[in-house]
Write an enzyme that holds these catalytic residues in place. Structure first.
Site, PDB file in Angstrom:
ATOM      1  N   GLY A  50     133.438   3.553  56.274  1.00  0.00           N
ATOM      2  CA  GLY A  50     132.741   4.810  56.535  1.00  0.00           C
ATOM      3  C   GLY A  50     133.518   5.965  55.929  1.00  0.00           C
ATOM      4  N   GLN A 159     128.111   6.362  63.597  1.00  0.00           N
ATOM      5  CA  GLN A 159     127.946   6.067  65.027  1.00  0.00           C
ATOM      6  C   GLN A 159     126.513   5.753  65.428  1.00  0.00           C
ATOM      7  OE1 GLN A 159     130.116   5.640  67.482  1.00  0.00           O
ATOM      8  NE2 GLN A 159     131.913   6.011  66.230  1.00  0.00           N
ATOM      9  N   CYS A 305     148.113  10.592  69.781  1.00  0.00           N
ATOM     10  CA  CYS A 305     149.447  10.930  70.251  1.00  0.00           C
ATOM     11  C   CYS A 305     150.407  10.707  69.087  1.00  0.00           C
ATOM     12  CB  CYS A 305     149.815  10.032  71.426  1.00  0.00           C
ATOM     13  SG  CYS A 305     151.270  10.593  72.285  1.00  0.00           S
TER      14      CYS A 305
HETATM   15  N1  PLP Z   1     132.783   8.618  60.867  1.00  0.00           N
HETATM   16  C1  PLP Z   1     132.653   8.402  62.179  1.00  0.00           C
HETATM   17  C2  PLP Z   1     131.716   9.261  62.974  1.00  0.00           C
HETATM   18  C3  PLP Z   1     133.395   7.405  62.814  1.00  0.00           C
HETATM   19  O1  PLP Z   1     133.268   7.229  64.130  1.00  0.00           O
HETATM   20  C4  PLP Z   1     134.270   6.623  62.034  1.00  0.00           C
HETATM   21  C5  PLP Z   1     135.111   5.587  62.649  1.00  0.00           C
HETATM   22  O2  PLP Z   1     135.431   5.632  63.808  1.00  0.00           O
HETATM   23  C6  PLP Z   1     134.347   6.877  60.658  1.00  0.00           C
HETATM   24  C7  PLP Z   1     133.594   7.879  60.110  1.00  0.00           C
HETATM   25  C8  PLP Z   1     135.254   6.088  59.780  1.00  0.00           C
HETATM   26  O3  PLP Z   1     134.715   4.824  59.524  1.00  0.00           O
HETATM   27  P1  PLP Z   1     135.700   3.654  59.001  1.00  0.00           P
HETATM   28  O4  PLP Z   1     136.507   3.254  60.193  1.00  0.00           O
HETATM   29  O5  PLP Z   1     134.775   2.586  58.532  1.00  0.00           O
HETATM   30  O6  PLP Z   1     136.513   4.240  57.927  1.00  0.00           O
END
Ligand code: PLP
Length: 367
Positions: A50, A159, A305
């Site tokens: 993502g 999400q 953290c």
């Molecule tokens: N965007 C959102 C809203 C996410 O929740 C996440 C991952 O938690 C990402 C992007 C990043 O995705 P990836 O873990 O595949 O890089």
């Protein structure tokens, strides 16, 4: 995925039959990913995550539109770091950037976008649902507003894809990111949907894979996993969403009733069914996370953290909550493996753990 490793080990760019077999596997996954978001398979580009999809979308459009003089980018203050830090990097390189505010609903107001758009705005990027509090943004409305001013619209649907209905045509967006591991695919596989005709300068240079939009030999195994997961998610989505919403509501009602000094963040807004973010007065989120983990219950904080300092959640901060509330909130995420028995277990142990942590804090304060 095991079959792909064993039998489809060719390079999908190779012309021989081993390569073509791997390419066929990619094509199947492309169709499944496209079907998940109501898109045409030819408009799907596979990426490593993502995060990469967000980077390709934002950097790619920014760079392609630079020559037009449109050097303004807009996003929201509650985006994932994949978007926020990409905006920061572009701001350092001279791009003008605007972060739209949210109030305690955790929703970006369409009027805020109207006020921020200028004739120089190249791209607006607003997430479909927030990863910490689950609020669903009015993306279709925001996209209409952006496009009326000639700006492109990207949404990070990491999400939502696989969890609630996502349709690129209904949303009216130009680019959409998704990630396999959010719908039970493997980690390290993502996709970016790019509407045909959108100008994009790929940030990574190299070969002509993915129609010249993402250089580098594809992760065939991971992408096969993404495709199968997309297909499964699409079939189950509606029933699973209803099931999780019932569990989530039971969890929230139980926590509010059995632990005083608690509040749900973003509760009155439309939300994805699997996420709830709860504040516990006079409790440090990290201590609660660790105590719950010891009891076999895995939760998350929105904050990180780092080197001993407790970073408040940027999402809760943007929503205008006081500092203590940005540091006393935890996120429960429900998923395919969860049942009512898990909710019962949380409600059985949570009140005692919170009370113990609060009495420790009182003891430290007295000492
Ligand atoms: N965007 C959102 C809203 C996410 O929740 C996440 C991952 O938690 C990402 C992007 C990043 O995705 P990836 O873990 O595949 O890089």
């Amino acid at each position: 995925m095991a079959k792909a490793l064993r039998e489809q080990f060719g390079n999908p760019s190779s012309v021989h039959h081993f390569g073509q077999s791997a390419k066929a596997a990619l094509d199947d996954a492309r169709s499944a990913a496209a079907a998940l978001v109501g898109a045409d398979p030819s408009e799907i580009v596979f990426t490593s995550s993502g995060t990469e999809s967000d980077n390709v979308a934002i950097r790619g459009v920014a760079e392609a539109l630079e020559v037009t003089g449109r050097r303004h980018l807009i996003t929201s203050s509650i985006e994932h770091e994949a978007v926020l830090n990409t905006f920061k990097a572009l701001a350092r390189r001279g791009w003008k950037t605007t972060l739209l505010p949210v109030d305690q609903s955790g929703i970006v107001a369409p009027e805020a976008l109207e006020g921020a758009l200028t004739d120089d705005t190249a791209l607006v990027s607003v997430m479909h649902a927030n990863n910490e509090i689950g609020t669903i943004q009015p993306v279709a409305q925001l996209a209409r507003i952006a496009k009326a001013r000639g700006a492109l619209f990207h949404t990070d649907a990491v999400q939502t894809a696989g969890k609630i209905s996502v349709d690129v045509k209904v949303l009216g967006v130009d680019l959409l990111s998704l990630s396999a591991h959010k719908f039970y695919g493997p980690k390290g596989a993502g996709a970016l949907w790019i509407r045909r005709g959108v100008r994009l300068q790929p940030p990574m240079t190299g070969g002509k894979q993915e129609r010249g939009r993402r250089a580098g030999t594809e992760n065939v195994t991971g992408i096969v996993g993404l495709g199968v997961a997309a297909q499964l998610a699409r079939g189950k989505m509606a029933a699973e969403g209803d099931r999780l919403a019932v569990l989530r509501d039971r969890l929230e009602e139980g926590v509010l009733a059995s632990v005083h000094g608690t509040a749900i963040n973003g509760v009155r807004s439309p939300r994805v069914p699997n996420t709830t973010n709860i504040s516990f007065e006079r409790v440090e989120a990290e201590s609660l996370l660790i105590a719950l983990d010891l009891a076999g219950i895995a939760v998350s904080t929105g904050s990180a953290c780092s080197s001993g300092t407790l970073e408040p959640s940027h999402v809760l901060k943007a929503m205008g909550f006081p500092v203590h509330r940005t540091q006393n909130s935890i996120r429960f995420s429900l998923g395919a493996a969860n049942t009512g028995a898990d909710v019962d277990r949380v409600l059985e142990v949570l009140p005692g753990i919170v009370e113990k942590l609060r009495s420790l804090t009182r003891a430290v304060a007295r000492a």
